[in-house]
Design a protein around this motif. Structure first.
Motif, mmCIF file in Angstrom:
data_model
loop_
_atom_site.group_PDB
_atom_site.id
_atom_site.type_symbol
_atom_site.label_atom_id
_atom_site.label_comp_id
_atom_site.label_asym_id
_atom_site.label_seq_id
_atom_site.Cartn_x
_atom_site.Cartn_y
_atom_site.Cartn_z
ATOM 1 N N THR A 112 7.564 19.039 6.042
ATOM 2 C CA THR A 112 7.150 18.345 4.828
ATOM 3 C C THR A 112 5.791 18.876 4.390
ATOM 4 O O THR A 112 4.867 18.983 5.186
ATOM 5 N N ILE A 113 5.676 19.185 3.123
ATOM 6 C CA ILE A 113 4.396 19.623 2.575
ATOM 7 C C ILE A 113 3.615 18.378 2.168
ATOM 8 O O ILE A 113 4.126 17.533 1.437
ATOM 9 N N VAL A 114 2.393 18.261 2.689
ATOM 10 C CA VAL A 114 1.562 17.095 2.386
ATOM 11 C C VAL A 114 0.194 17.543 1.899
ATOM 12 O O VAL A 114 -0.271 18.628 2.227
ATOM 13 N N THR A 115 -0.432 16.682 1.135
ATOM 14 C CA THR A 115 -1.793 16.953 0.692
ATOM 15 C C THR A 115 -2.745 16.671 1.838
ATOM 16 O O THR A 115 -2.409 15.944 2.768
ATOM 17 N N ARG A 116 -3.931 17.229 1.771
ATOM 18 C CA ARG A 116 -4.923 17.032 2.833
ATOM 19 C C ARG A 116 -5.947 15.967 2.467
ATOM 20 O O ARG A 116 -6.949 15.811 3.146
ATOM 21 N N ASP A 117 -5.699 15.239 1.402
ATOM 22 C CA ASP A 117 -6.636 14.189 1.023
ATOM 23 C C ASP A 117 -6.536 13.035 2.023
ATOM 24 O O ASP A 117 -5.490 12.759 2.576
ATOM 25 N N GLN A 157 0.831 -1.194 0.000
ATOM 26 C CA GLN A 157 0.000 0.000 0.000
ATOM 27 C C GLN A 157 0.874 1.255 0.000
ATOM 28 O O GLN A 157 2.059 1.204 0.274
ATOM 29 N N THR A 158 0.243 2.347 -0.301
ATOM 30 C CA THR A 158 0.926 3.635 -0.331
ATOM 31 C C THR A 158 1.347 4.023 1.079
ATOM 32 O O THR A 158 0.602 3.831 2.031
ATOM 33 N N THR A 159 2.554 4.545 1.207
ATOM 34 C CA THR A 159 3.020 5.043 2.491
ATOM 35 C C THR A 159 3.459 6.494 2.323
ATOM 36 O O THR A 159 3.794 6.934 1.228
ATOM 37 N N ARG A 160 3.460 7.196 3.432
ATOM 38 C CA ARG A 160 3.895 8.594 3.418
ATOM 39 C C ARG A 160 4.670 8.847 4.704
ATOM 40 O O ARG A 160 4.177 8.591 5.795
ATOM 41 N N VAL A 161 5.910 9.316 4.548
ATOM 42 C CA VAL A 161 6.752 9.651 5.686
ATOM 43 C C VAL A 161 6.718 11.168 5.823
ATOM 44 O O VAL A 161 7.108 11.889 4.905
#
Length: 90
Positions: free
Chosen positions: A63-68, A54-58
């Protein structure tokens, strides 16, 4: 006249999608993040090395991240010291 309700519905859809919550116990761990709870307190480099299906995000400080919100994505929060502080779906 029939176009106005349709337009209002289309405008409201993104707001309704953003209003989703994870109060449902079946959805709070849909990505399986609880299986990685043992990594909290460990080095953030571990999260970088994981190769998961699955998709992971560190997420490090700044860090700029999306709010989805994605039920299938595992997020690893890393603090200023490079330590994993939280693992969660979203």
């Amino acid at each position: 006249m029939t176009r106005i309700p349709l337009v209002l519905t289309l405008i409201a859809l993104p707001a309704m999608a953003m209003a989703q919550t994870t109060d449902d116990p079946d959805l709070t761990d849909a990505c399986g993040a609880s299986g990685f709870a043992g990594l909290v307190g460990q080095s953030g480099e571990i999260a970088d090395m994981l190769e998961l299906e699955q998709t992971t995000r560190v997420i490090r400080p700044g860090t700029i991240v999306t709010r989805d919100y994605r039920l299938d994505r595992i997020n690893f929060d890393i603090d200023d010291d490079g330590t994993i502080t939280r693992v969660y779906c979203g």
